[in-house]
Design a protein around this motif. Structure first.
Motif, short mmCIF file in Angstrom:
data_model
loop_
_atom_site.label_atom_id
_atom_site.label_comp_id
_atom_site.label_asym_id
_atom_site.label_seq_id
_atom_site.Cartn_x
_atom_site.Cartn_y
_atom_site.Cartn_z
N GLN A 109 -3.91 -0.67 12.25
CA GLN A 109 -4.00 -1.33 10.94
C GLN A 109 -2.84 -0.90 10.03
N PHE A 110 -2.47 0.38 10.08
CA PHE A 110 -1.31 0.82 9.31
C PHE A 110 -0.06 0.06 9.74
N GLN A 111 0.13 -0.07 11.05
CA GLN A 111 1.32 -0.75 11.55
C GLN A 111 1.33 -2.22 11.11
N ALA A 112 0.19 -2.90 11.25
CA ALA A 112 0.12 -4.30 10.86
C ALA A 112 0.35 -4.48 9.36
N HIS A 113 -0.24 -3.61 8.58
CA HIS A 113 -0.14 -3.72 7.13
C HIS A 113 1.29 -3.49 6.66
N LEU A 114 1.93 -2.47 7.19
CA LEU A 114 3.24 -2.06 6.70
C LEU A 114 4.40 -2.84 7.32
N ARG A 115 4.10 -3.68 8.31
CA ARG A 115 5.14 -4.54 8.89
C ARG A 115 4.99 -6.00 8.43
N ASP A 116 4.03 -6.26 7.58
CA ASP A 116 3.80 -7.61 7.09
C ASP A 116 4.64 -7.85 5.84
N PRO A 117 5.55 -8.83 5.85
CA PRO A 117 6.38 -9.09 4.67
C PRO A 117 5.58 -9.39 3.42
N GLU A 118 4.37 -9.95 3.57
CA GLU A 118 3.55 -10.23 2.39
C GLU A 118 3.11 -8.94 1.71
N THR A 119 3.03 -7.86 2.48
CA THR A 119 2.61 -6.58 1.92
C THR A 119 3.78 -5.80 1.37
N VAL A 120 4.85 -5.70 2.14
CA VAL A 120 5.95 -4.81 1.77
C VAL A 120 7.15 -5.54 1.17
N LYS A 123 12.68 -6.34 0.43
CA LYS A 123 13.60 -5.29 -0.01
C LYS A 123 12.99 -3.92 0.23
N PRO A 124 13.82 -2.87 0.33
CA PRO A 124 13.28 -1.50 0.47
C PRO A 124 12.34 -1.16 -0.67
N ILE A 125 11.27 -0.49 -0.35
CA ILE A 125 10.25 -0.16 -1.34
C ILE A 125 10.73 0.99 -2.21
N GLU A 126 10.64 0.80 -3.51
CA GLU A 126 10.95 1.85 -4.47
C GLU A 126 9.67 2.29 -5.15
N GLY A 127 9.55 3.58 -5.39
CA GLY A 127 8.36 4.10 -6.03
C GLY A 127 7.22 4.31 -5.05
N PRO A 128 5.98 4.47 -5.55
CA PRO A 128 4.83 4.71 -4.68
C PRO A 128 4.66 3.61 -3.64
N GLY A 129 4.39 4.00 -2.40
CA GLY A 129 4.29 3.03 -1.32
C GLY A 129 2.96 2.29 -1.31
N PRO A 130 2.86 1.23 -0.49
CA PRO A 130 1.68 0.37 -0.48
C PRO A 130 0.44 0.98 0.14
N VAL A 131 0.58 2.11 0.86
CA VAL A 131 -0.61 2.74 1.43
C VAL A 131 -0.81 4.15 0.88
N LEU A 132 -0.05 4.53 -0.14
CA LEU A 132 -0.20 5.88 -0.70
C LEU A 132 -1.61 6.11 -1.22
#
Length: 252
Positions: A109-120, A123-132
Motif C-alpha cells: 500500500q505504501f508503494q502504490a500510494h507513493l508512486r501514484d501521481p495523484e498522490t505525490v 514535482k519533487p515533494i517539499e515539506g512534510p511528505g504525504p505519509v508522514l
C-alpha cells in the motif's frame, strides 16, 4: 520489577502501541487499503484500543507506562527517578520497532500510494511528505504557541487521569481497571483535543516513528518535518510535569 523487565516490557508494549495506532492511520490513509477514508472516529478508537491492548500485554512486566510523559509524571509524583532512563530507552526502541512493522504490514500500500501521481504530483515533494501522518503528528495550523499549548493540555488530561484513576496498588504503573480507563481517556482526548495537532501526547510515539520515516526507503516520501518535531516532545513532557504537580498539590 527489575531493569530488564522494565526495558523488555516497555519495548514490547510501545511496539504494540505504535503497530496498532500507526496501523489504523495507515489503514485510513493509504490507497488500496480496505479501510481507506474511514475517518477520524476510526483513528481515535484505533489508538484507544491500541493503548488498551499494549497495557494489558505488558503491565505485569513494566507497569506499562509506554510514554515518557507518564514516566516523568510518576517520577515527579514519587520522587524516584532511578529507572526513568530505562523506561524511556525501551519506549523509544519499541516505538521505532512498531513503526517499522507498520511499514512491513502495509508495504504494498505504501508503494502504490507513493508512486501514484495523484498522490505525490509530478514535482519533487517539499515539506512534510504525504505519509508522514502515519508515523508522526503535525499541526493543521502552524502556530508554535498554540501547537505547544495543545500538546501540553492534552497530556495534562492524560497523565492526571493516569495518576488519579489508573495506577496499580504499587503506584508504579497501570492497573487492570486503569488500563481500560486510560484507553477511553485517550479516545476522549483524540475526539475533543486532537483536531489541532493530531494529539501526540507521547514523545516516544512521535519521535521514534518520525526517525523511522526519515530512514525508510519510501519513494517520494518527502520530508520528516524536523522543524516541528520538538513540539510533540517538549509539549507532552511539560504536560506530564504539570499533571504531576497538580496531583501532588490537590490529590496526594
Amino acid at each position: 520489577m527489575s531493569s530488564s523487565d522494565i526495558f523488555l516490557g516497555e519495548t514490547i508494549g510501545t511496539a504494540v502501541l505504535i503497530l496498532l495506532g500507526g496501523g489504523v492511520c495507515a489503514a485510513v490513509t493509504l490507497k488500496s487499503s480496505k479501510a481507506r477514508n474511514a475517518g477520524w472516529l476510526a483513528i481515535t478508537f484505533g489508538w484507544g484500543f491500541a493503548v488498551m491492548t499494549a497495557v494489558y500485554m505488558t503491565a505485569s512486566l513494566s507497569g506499562a507506562h509506554l510514554n515518557p510523559a507518564v514516566t516523568v509524571g510518576i517520577a515527579i509524583k514519587d520522587g524516584d527517578w532511578g529507572n526513568v532512563p530505562v523506561y524511556v530507552a525501551g519506549q523509544m526502541l519499541g516505538a521505532m520497532i512498531g513503526a517499522a512493522l507498520v511499514w512491513v504490514t502495509y508495504y504494498g500500500q505504501f508503494q502504490a500510494h507513493l508512486r501514484d501521481p495523484e498522490t505525490v504530483g509530478e514535482k519533487p515533494i517539499e515539506g512534510p511528505g504525504p505519509v508522514l501522518g502515519i508515523f508522526s503528528t503535525g499541526p493543521e495550523i502552524r502556530n508554535t504557541w498554540q501547537n505547544l499549548a495543545t500538546e501540553i493540555i492534552g497530556t495534562v488530561v492524560l497523565v492526571l487521569a493516569v495518576l488519579t484513576q489508573g495506577l496499580n496498588d504499587s503506584g508504579k504503573g497501570l492497573g487492570v481497571i486503569g488500563a481500560l480507563i486510560t484507553a477511553f481517556v485517550v479516545v476522549s482526548i483524540g475526539l475533543s483535543l486532537g483536531g489541532p495537532t493530531g494529539y501526540a501526547i507521547n514523545p516516544a510515539r512521535d519521535l521514534g516513528p518520525r526517525i523511522v520515516h526519515a530512514l525508510l526507503p519510501l519513494p517520494n516520501k518527502g520530508g520528516s518535518d524536523w522543524s516541528y518535531a520538538w513540539i510533540p516532545v517538549a509539549g507532552p513532557l511539560i504536560g506530564g510535569a504539570i499533571a504531576a504537580g497538580i496531583y501532588n498539590i490537590a490529590f496526594a
